[in-house]
Write a protein that holds these residues in place. Structure first.
Motif, PDB file in Angstrom:
ATOM      1  N   VAL A  14       0.844  -1.202   0.000  1.00  0.00           N
ATOM      2  CA  VAL A  14       0.000   0.000   0.000  1.00  0.00           C
ATOM      3  C   VAL A  14       0.881   1.255   0.000  1.00  0.00           C
ATOM      4  O   VAL A  14       0.802   2.075  -0.904  1.00  0.00           O
ATOM      5  CB  VAL A  14      -0.969   0.017   1.199  1.00  0.00           C
ATOM      6  CG1 VAL A  14      -1.734   1.336   1.265  1.00  0.00           C
ATOM      7  CG2 VAL A  14      -1.948  -1.141   1.100  1.00  0.00           C
ATOM      8  N   ILE A  15       1.715   1.401   1.023  1.00  0.00           N
ATOM      9  CA  ILE A  15       2.634   2.536   1.084  1.00  0.00           C
ATOM     10  C   ILE A  15       3.999   2.139   0.523  1.00  0.00           C
ATOM     11  O   ILE A  15       4.623   2.896  -0.214  1.00  0.00           O
ATOM     12  CB  ILE A  15       2.785   3.031   2.541  1.00  0.00           C
ATOM     13  CG1 ILE A  15       1.439   3.505   3.095  1.00  0.00           C
ATOM     14  CG2 ILE A  15       3.824   4.154   2.631  1.00  0.00           C
ATOM     15  CD1 ILE A  15       1.460   3.820   4.569  1.00  0.00           C
ATOM     16  N   MET A  16       4.433   0.954   0.870  1.00  0.00           N
ATOM     17  CA  MET A  16       5.742   0.463   0.432  1.00  0.00           C
ATOM     18  C   MET A  16       5.561  -0.634  -0.610  1.00  0.00           C
ATOM     19  O   MET A  16       4.742  -1.533  -0.439  1.00  0.00           O
ATOM     20  CB  MET A  16       6.513  -0.086   1.638  1.00  0.00           C
ATOM     21  CG  MET A  16       7.882  -0.634   1.315  1.00  0.00           C
ATOM     22  SD  MET A  16       8.774  -1.086   2.837  1.00  0.00           S
ATOM     23  CE  MET A  16       7.791  -2.482   3.410  1.00  0.00           C
ATOM     24  N   ASN A  17       6.338  -0.553  -1.691  1.00  0.00           N
ATOM     25  CA  ASN A  17       6.287  -1.594  -2.721  1.00  0.00           C
ATOM     26  C   ASN A  17       7.066  -2.820  -2.266  1.00  0.00           C
ATOM     27  O   ASN A  17       8.150  -2.705  -1.679  1.00  0.00           O
ATOM     28  CB  ASN A  17       6.869  -1.075  -4.039  1.00  0.00           C
ATOM     29  CG  ASN A  17       5.956  -0.074  -4.723  1.00  0.00           C
ATOM     30  OD1 ASN A  17       4.737  -0.178  -4.627  1.00  0.00           O
ATOM     31  ND2 ASN A  17       6.542   0.890  -5.411  1.00  0.00           N
ATOM     32  N   ASP A 173      -6.002  -1.758   2.807  1.00  0.00           N
ATOM     33  CA  ASP A 173      -5.076  -2.891   2.776  1.00  0.00           C
ATOM     34  C   ASP A 173      -5.167  -3.575   1.419  1.00  0.00           C
ATOM     35  O   ASP A 173      -6.213  -3.503   0.765  1.00  0.00           O
ATOM     36  CB  ASP A 173      -5.447  -3.884   3.897  1.00  0.00           C
ATOM     37  CG  ASP A 173      -4.333  -4.860   4.241  1.00  0.00           C
ATOM     38  OD1 ASP A 173      -3.957  -5.658   3.364  1.00  0.00           O
ATOM     39  OD2 ASP A 173      -3.858  -4.851   5.390  1.00  0.00           O
ATOM     40  N   ASP A 174      -4.092  -4.240   1.010  1.00  0.00           N
ATOM     41  CA  ASP A 174      -4.111  -4.955  -0.269  1.00  0.00           C
ATOM     42  C   ASP A 174      -4.482  -6.424  -0.109  1.00  0.00           C
ATOM     43  O   ASP A 174      -4.396  -7.192  -1.068  1.00  0.00           O
ATOM     44  CB  ASP A 174      -2.768  -4.831  -0.988  1.00  0.00           C
ATOM     45  CG  ASP A 174      -1.617  -5.468  -0.215  1.00  0.00           C
ATOM     46  OD1 ASP A 174      -1.698  -5.543   1.039  1.00  0.00           O
ATOM     47  OD2 ASP A 174      -0.636  -5.893  -0.849  1.00  0.00           O
ATOM     48  N   SER A 175      -4.900  -6.820   1.095  1.00  0.00           N
ATOM     49  CA  SER A 175      -5.354  -8.191   1.352  1.00  0.00           C
ATOM     50  C   SER A 175      -6.853  -8.192   1.623  1.00  0.00           C
ATOM     51  O   SER A 175      -7.304  -7.574   2.588  1.00  0.00           O
ATOM     52  CB  SER A 175      -4.622  -8.795   2.555  1.00  0.00           C
ATOM     53  OG  SER A 175      -5.282  -9.956   3.020  1.00  0.00           O
ATOM     54  N   ILE A 176      -7.605  -8.896   0.800  1.00  0.00           N
ATOM     55  CA  ILE A 176      -9.054  -8.937   0.984  1.00  0.00           C
ATOM     56  C   ILE A 176      -9.412  -9.655   2.279  1.00  0.00           C
ATOM     57  O   ILE A 176     -10.423  -9.329   2.919  1.00  0.00           O
ATOM     58  CB  ILE A 176      -9.755  -9.600  -0.232  1.00  0.00           C
ATOM     59  CG1 ILE A 176     -11.263  -9.364  -0.188  1.00  0.00           C
ATOM     60  CG2 ILE A 176      -9.393 -11.064  -0.338  1.00  0.00           C
ATOM     61  CD1 ILE A 176     -11.671  -7.932  -0.279  1.00  0.00           C
ATOM     62  N   PHE A 192      -7.211  -2.141  -1.506  1.00  0.00           N
ATOM     63  CA  PHE A 192      -6.243  -1.418  -2.333  1.00  0.00           C
ATOM     64  C   PHE A 192      -5.813  -2.295  -3.499  1.00  0.00           C
ATOM     65  O   PHE A 192      -5.229  -3.363  -3.303  1.00  0.00           O
ATOM     66  CB  PHE A 192      -5.039  -1.052  -1.464  1.00  0.00           C
ATOM     67  CG  PHE A 192      -4.032  -0.152  -2.114  1.00  0.00           C
ATOM     68  CD1 PHE A 192      -4.256   1.210  -2.196  1.00  0.00           C
ATOM     69  CD2 PHE A 192      -2.847  -0.658  -2.623  1.00  0.00           C
ATOM     70  CE1 PHE A 192      -3.313   2.058  -2.773  1.00  0.00           C
ATOM     71  CE2 PHE A 192      -1.907   0.169  -3.194  1.00  0.00           C
ATOM     72  CZ  PHE A 192      -2.134   1.533  -3.275  1.00  0.00           C
ATOM     73  N   ILE A 193      -6.113  -1.845  -4.726  1.00  0.00           N
ATOM     74  CA  ILE A 193      -5.877  -2.749  -5.860  1.00  0.00           C
ATOM     75  C   ILE A 193      -5.063  -2.189  -7.018  1.00  0.00           C
ATOM     76  O   ILE A 193      -4.583  -2.957  -7.838  1.00  0.00           O
ATOM     77  CB  ILE A 193      -7.221  -3.259  -6.437  1.00  0.00           C
ATOM     78  CG1 ILE A 193      -8.119  -2.084  -6.835  1.00  0.00           C
ATOM     79  CG2 ILE A 193      -7.922  -4.181  -5.454  1.00  0.00           C
ATOM     80  CD1 ILE A 193      -9.398  -2.507  -7.532  1.00  0.00           C
ATOM     81  N   ASN A 194      -4.873  -0.871  -7.103  1.00  0.00           N
ATOM     82  CA  ASN A 194      -4.220  -0.383  -8.320  1.00  0.00           C
ATOM     83  C   ASN A 194      -2.966   0.451  -8.104  1.00  0.00           C
ATOM     84  O   ASN A 194      -2.444   1.056  -9.027  1.00  0.00           O
ATOM     85  CB  ASN A 194      -5.218   0.415  -9.173  1.00  0.00           C
ATOM     86  CG  ASN A 194      -5.706   1.666  -8.468  1.00  0.00           C
ATOM     87  OD1 ASN A 194      -5.123   2.093  -7.476  1.00  0.00           O
ATOM     88  ND2 ASN A 194      -6.776   2.252  -8.968  1.00  0.00           N
ATOM     89  N   GLY A 195      -2.475   0.489  -6.887  1.00  0.00           N
ATOM     90  CA  GLY A 195      -1.231   1.203  -6.627  1.00  0.00           C
ATOM     91  C   GLY A 195      -1.344   2.703  -6.493  1.00  0.00           C
ATOM     92  O   GLY A 195      -0.348   3.383  -6.278  1.00  0.00           O
ATOM     93  N   ASN A 196      -2.561   3.254  -6.619  1.00  0.00           N
ATOM     94  CA  ASN A 196      -2.749   4.697  -6.541  1.00  0.00           C
ATOM     95  C   ASN A 196      -3.593   5.037  -5.317  1.00  0.00           C
ATOM     96  O   ASN A 196      -4.791   4.767  -5.279  1.00  0.00           O
ATOM     97  CB  ASN A 196      -3.437   5.188  -7.824  1.00  0.00           C
ATOM     98  CG  ASN A 196      -3.533   6.696  -7.887  1.00  0.00           C
ATOM     99  OD1 ASN A 196      -4.068   7.326  -6.986  1.00  0.00           O
ATOM    100  ND2 ASN A 196      -3.029   7.279  -8.963  1.00  0.00           N
ATOM    101  N   LEU A 201      -8.932   6.162  -2.545  1.00  0.00           N
ATOM    102  CA  LEU A 201      -9.637   6.882  -1.490  1.00  0.00           C
ATOM    103  C   LEU A 201     -10.763   7.775  -2.005  1.00  0.00           C
ATOM    104  O   LEU A 201     -11.643   8.155  -1.234  1.00  0.00           O
ATOM    105  CB  LEU A 201      -8.639   7.716  -0.684  1.00  0.00           C
ATOM    106  CG  LEU A 201      -7.637   6.910   0.154  1.00  0.00           C
ATOM    107  CD1 LEU A 201      -6.582   7.825   0.753  1.00  0.00           C
ATOM    108  CD2 LEU A 201      -8.334   6.123   1.246  1.00  0.00           C
ATOM    109  N   GLU A 202     -10.743   8.085  -3.288  1.00  0.00           N
ATOM    110  CA  GLU A 202     -11.760   8.983  -3.848  1.00  0.00           C
ATOM    111  C   GLU A 202     -13.178   8.463  -3.639  1.00  0.00           C
ATOM    112  O   GLU A 202     -14.104   9.230  -3.395  1.00  0.00           O
ATOM    113  CB  GLU A 202     -11.507   9.191  -5.347  1.00  0.00           C
ATOM    114  CG  GLU A 202     -10.443  10.239  -5.633  1.00  0.00           C
ATOM    115  CD  GLU A 202     -10.183  10.378  -7.124  1.00  0.00           C
ATOM    116  OE1 GLU A 202     -10.717   9.559  -7.914  1.00  0.00           O
ATOM    117  OE2 GLU A 202      -9.440  11.298  -7.502  1.00  0.00           O
ATOM    118  N   LYS A 203     -13.366   7.137  -3.730  1.00  0.00           N
ATOM    119  CA  LYS A 203     -14.714   6.582  -3.599  1.00  0.00           C
ATOM    120  C   LYS A 203     -15.270   6.725  -2.190  1.00  0.00           C
ATOM    121  O   LYS A 203     -16.449   6.488  -1.956  1.00  0.00           O
ATOM    122  CB  LYS A 203     -14.739   5.117  -4.034  1.00  0.00           C
ATOM    123  CG  LYS A 203     -13.754   4.225  -3.314  1.00  0.00           C
ATOM    124  CD  LYS A 203     -13.710   2.851  -3.989  1.00  0.00           C
ATOM    125  CE  LYS A 203     -12.599   1.979  -3.423  1.00  0.00           C
ATOM    126  NZ  LYS A 203     -12.486   0.691  -4.123  1.00  0.00           N
TER     127      LYS A 203
END
Length: 210
Positions: A14-17, A173-176, A192-196, A201-203
């Motif tokens: 999410v924050i760190m690749n 989080d990137d884990s469902i 979190f799914i697309n790296g942006n 957060l816009e939704k």
């Protein structure tokens, strides 16, 4: 949807690749194989999870991995292989956090371990000339808490420890699996799914730059 006042961020992915296959590749070079199950999502040995909750020490973790190999790798080689998955923290994500701090209470909740923690904190603090943990009201790390996601206890602990209203709290989080358990605790979940960060957060009507 109720107004969101608090945002809890996952770290890796999410924050760190991250690049977990890189660590698997480096371990294989050291003769440490078959550490991931067939799905590619879980470690086959509990020592990895025990290390994430501080149940085993760095020494015990490294020695366990050394015994998995017939090549007798050094402690430094094992640590370097273990850290190979850690890539970078894009500057735009750090800037997003700085901007979000002006309007929201932001927190960190990460499944990690002492070896990884030392590496990413040293690198990001040196690169940005500030303390990464100070970006958050509080940073929660699994190996310091003795609990890890997706245990519901860790979400309830964060809510109680920081006196947060679950209905006013968003967890990203990137884990469902982690998202689903956070929602059981009454927290709103953002997968979190697309790296942006901004797009994710816009939704939730969260605007980072304005």
């Amino acid at each position: 949807m109720g107004k969101i006042k608090n945002i809890v961020f996952d770290l890796g992915g999410v924050i760190m690749n991250l690049n977990v296959p890189k660590t698997i590749e480096e371990f294989e070079r050291l003769g440490i194989t078959n550490i991931i199950n067939r799905t590619g999502h879980h470690y086959t040995d509990s020592v990895f999870y025990d290390f994430e909750i501080g149940k085993v020490s760095e020494f015990e973790f490294i020695e366990k991995l050394r015994k998995m190999s017939s090549l007798q790798p050094s402690s430094e080689e094992i640590q370097n292989a273990w850290n190979a998955m850690i890539l970078n923290m894009p500057q735009e994500r750090i800037e997003c956090l700085i901007n979000l701090k002006e309007k929201y209470n932001i927190y960190l909740l990460s499944n990690t371990n002492s070896i990884h923690q030392k590496k990413f904190l040293n690198e990001v603090n040196k690169e940005n000339n500030f303390s990464f943990n100070n970006l958050f009201i509080k940073a929660y790390y699994s190996h310091e808490l003795g609990i890890r996601k997706p245990d519901e206890k860790v979400f309830r602990f964060v809510l109680k420890d920081s006196n947060l209203n679950a209905e006013e709290t968003l967890f990203i989080d990137d884990s469902i699996d982690n998202i689903r358990v956070a929602e059981k605790a009454g927290i709103k979940g953002c997968y979190f799914i697309n790296g942006n960060l901004e797009r994710n957060l816009e939704k939730y009507s969260i605007c980072i730059n304005h």
